[in-house]
Design an enzyme around this catalytic site. Structure first.
Site, mmCIF file in Angstrom:
data_model
loop_
_atom_site.group_PDB
_atom_site.id
_atom_site.type_symbol
_atom_site.label_atom_id
_atom_site.label_comp_id
_atom_site.label_asym_id
_atom_site.label_seq_id
_atom_site.Cartn_x
_atom_site.Cartn_y
_atom_site.Cartn_z
ATOM 1 N N HIS A 181 0.847 -1.201 0.000
ATOM 2 C CA HIS A 181 0.000 0.000 0.000
ATOM 3 C C HIS A 181 0.888 1.259 0.000
ATOM 4 O O HIS A 181 0.837 2.088 0.904
ATOM 5 C CB HIS A 181 -0.879 -0.042 1.254
ATOM 6 N N GLU A 285 -0.704 1.099 -5.510
ATOM 7 C CA GLU A 285 -0.428 -0.103 -4.723
ATOM 8 C C GLU A 285 -0.362 -1.341 -5.599
ATOM 9 O O GLU A 285 -1.356 -1.712 -6.230
ATOM 10 C CB GLU A 285 -1.539 -0.257 -3.678
HETATM 11 O O1 TA6 Z 1 -6.098 1.194 -0.732
HETATM 12 C C1 TA6 Z 1 -7.123 2.119 -0.730
HETATM 13 C C2 TA6 Z 1 -7.939 1.940 0.554
HETATM 14 O O2 TA6 Z 1 -8.482 0.671 0.625
HETATM 15 C C3 TA6 Z 1 -8.985 3.055 0.651
HETATM 16 O O3 TA6 Z 1 -10.265 2.570 0.430
HETATM 17 C C4 TA6 Z 1 -8.765 3.633 2.052
HETATM 18 O O4 TA6 Z 1 -9.523 3.011 2.986
HETATM 19 C C5 TA6 Z 1 -7.290 3.363 2.242
HETATM 20 O O5 TA6 Z 1 -7.069 2.108 1.704
HETATM 21 C C6 TA6 Z 1 -6.735 3.515 3.630
HETATM 22 O O6 TA6 Z 1 -7.111 2.482 4.442
HETATM 23 P P1 TA6 Z 1 -6.660 2.519 6.000
HETATM 24 O O7 TA6 Z 1 -7.234 1.284 6.602
HETATM 25 O O8 TA6 Z 1 -5.162 2.529 6.021
HETATM 26 O O9 TA6 Z 1 -7.228 3.784 6.567
#
Ligand code: TA6
Length: 328
Positions: A181, A285
């Site tokens: 991520h 990601e």
């Molecule tokens: O990767 C994108 C995502 O899934 C978004 O939908 C948003 O929720 C982001 O990740 C951040 O997630 P987190 O759990 O780190 O706040």
């Protein structure tokens, strides 16, 4: 000690330090959490926290930070660190019954002192091997025995490589989804383009994961953005015009790619994220989401991501990431 002597001593210390580059140092980070600092001879560096197996810094040989970490990031378990490269395993987002993005990003990993050999770029000496195995507590949440080996390596040219190997050490198969991520630091989100995802199908996380098809041009940003691109090329480019910098992502074993920017409203709703910080970050990601990965007992999966940051004098007019790559 006379100033000449202290200058001489300082010079010796630097000479010794440089002589011992590339280097790998285990030290204390924020809130006393253990971290490993990787340094390369030409000046690039990276930092990895054992908490989450989480890369929190990647700097080029000018010492410029290439990853975004929020000024409000919380370095305290069980909260995941906001920024850098959180690892989503064994579940991406809420695609399953576990907590958001799985549990690997809020576990304490250990240094793997005897990893099985991994064919790597022999010139990369600045690397660390980490390992995560489920505790009895974890097995109550996700009843599958595994070994997750993560190698974080810094190449002589400053490229950052992450290689994950997940082995099923249980007696029954298990399936998982996965993402690196990555939060890239950008000068101004409205000045950034992403190349390599044109005309692909994607799942729109803002429209109940409705399946859509991307238009033919580069992706630009003018609002909240949260899409899972399916079956992408192995190379994607992020072009930051203002910084004249192109990030090139090369990935292996990770067919999908998520692109995320929370924009203003979501930014305000996140306690560990500054209200204006959405302007200076973009998540792209490398992931395996659409088709979950299933491992039979004894089987191992490998997912690799290599990040490069290149001056992008070719940006304007040269929009083919391949050309960008050939030029770097
Ligand atoms: O990767 C994108 C995502 O899934 C978004 O939908 C948003 O929720 C982001 O990740 C951040 O997630 P987190 O759990 O780190 O706040």
């Amino acid at each position: 000690m006379s100033s000449d002597k202290s200058a001489a001593a300082a010079a010796t210390a630097v000479a010794v330090a440089v002589a011992t580059l590339p280097s790998v140092d285990l030290c204390k980070g924020v809130n006393g959490l253990d971290k490993v600092v990787l340094r390369e001879a030409r000046g690039s560096s990276a930092e990895v926290y054992l908490y989450g197996g989480h890369v929190t810094s990647w700097k080029n040989d000018h010492g410029e930070e290439l990853l975004f970490v929020s000024s409000k990031a919380i370095f305290k378990p069980p909260k995941a660190i906001r920024g850098g490269i959180p690892i989503c395993f064994p579940q991406f987002s809420n695609v399953g019954t576990l907590e958001q993005h799985g549990f690997a990003r809020n576990k304490i990993w250990t240094i793997d002192t005897d990893p099985p050999p991994l064919p790597t770029n022999p010139t990369s000496k600045a690397y660390v091997n980490l390992i995560l195995k489920p505790s009895d507590e974890d097995l109550k949440i996700w009843p599958h025995r595994f070994e997750f080996r993560l190698r974080v390596a810094l190449g002589p040219g400053g490229d950052l490589m992450l290689t994950s190997r997940i082995r099923n050490t249980d007696e029954k198969p298990f399936s998982f989804t996965f993402a690196y991520h990555t939060y890239f630091s950008v000068s101004d989100i409205s000045e950034v383009r992403v190349e390599g995802l044109e005309t692909l199908d994607y799942l729109d996380n803002l429209q109940n994961r409705e399946r859509c098809t991307e238009q033919g041009d580069a992706i630009t940003f003018e609002g909240e953005f949260d899409k899972i691109y399916l079956g992408t090329p192995t190379k994607i480019a992020i072009i930051d015009h203002e910084k004249k910098r192109t990030f090139v992502i090369r990935k292996d074993g990770l067919p999908d790619a998520v692109v995320w920017n929370p924009w203003d409203k979501k930014a305000k709703a996140m306690a560990d994220f500054g209200d204006e910080e959405y302007k200076y970050m973009l998540c792209v990601e490398s992931a395996a989401i659409e088709k979950s990965i299933t491992l039979k007992p004894g089987e191992e999966w490998k997912g690799r991501q290599e990040l490069s940051a290149v001056p992008s004098s070719y940006c304007s007019g040269q929009l083919d990431p391949e050309k960008v790559l050939q030029s770097c």
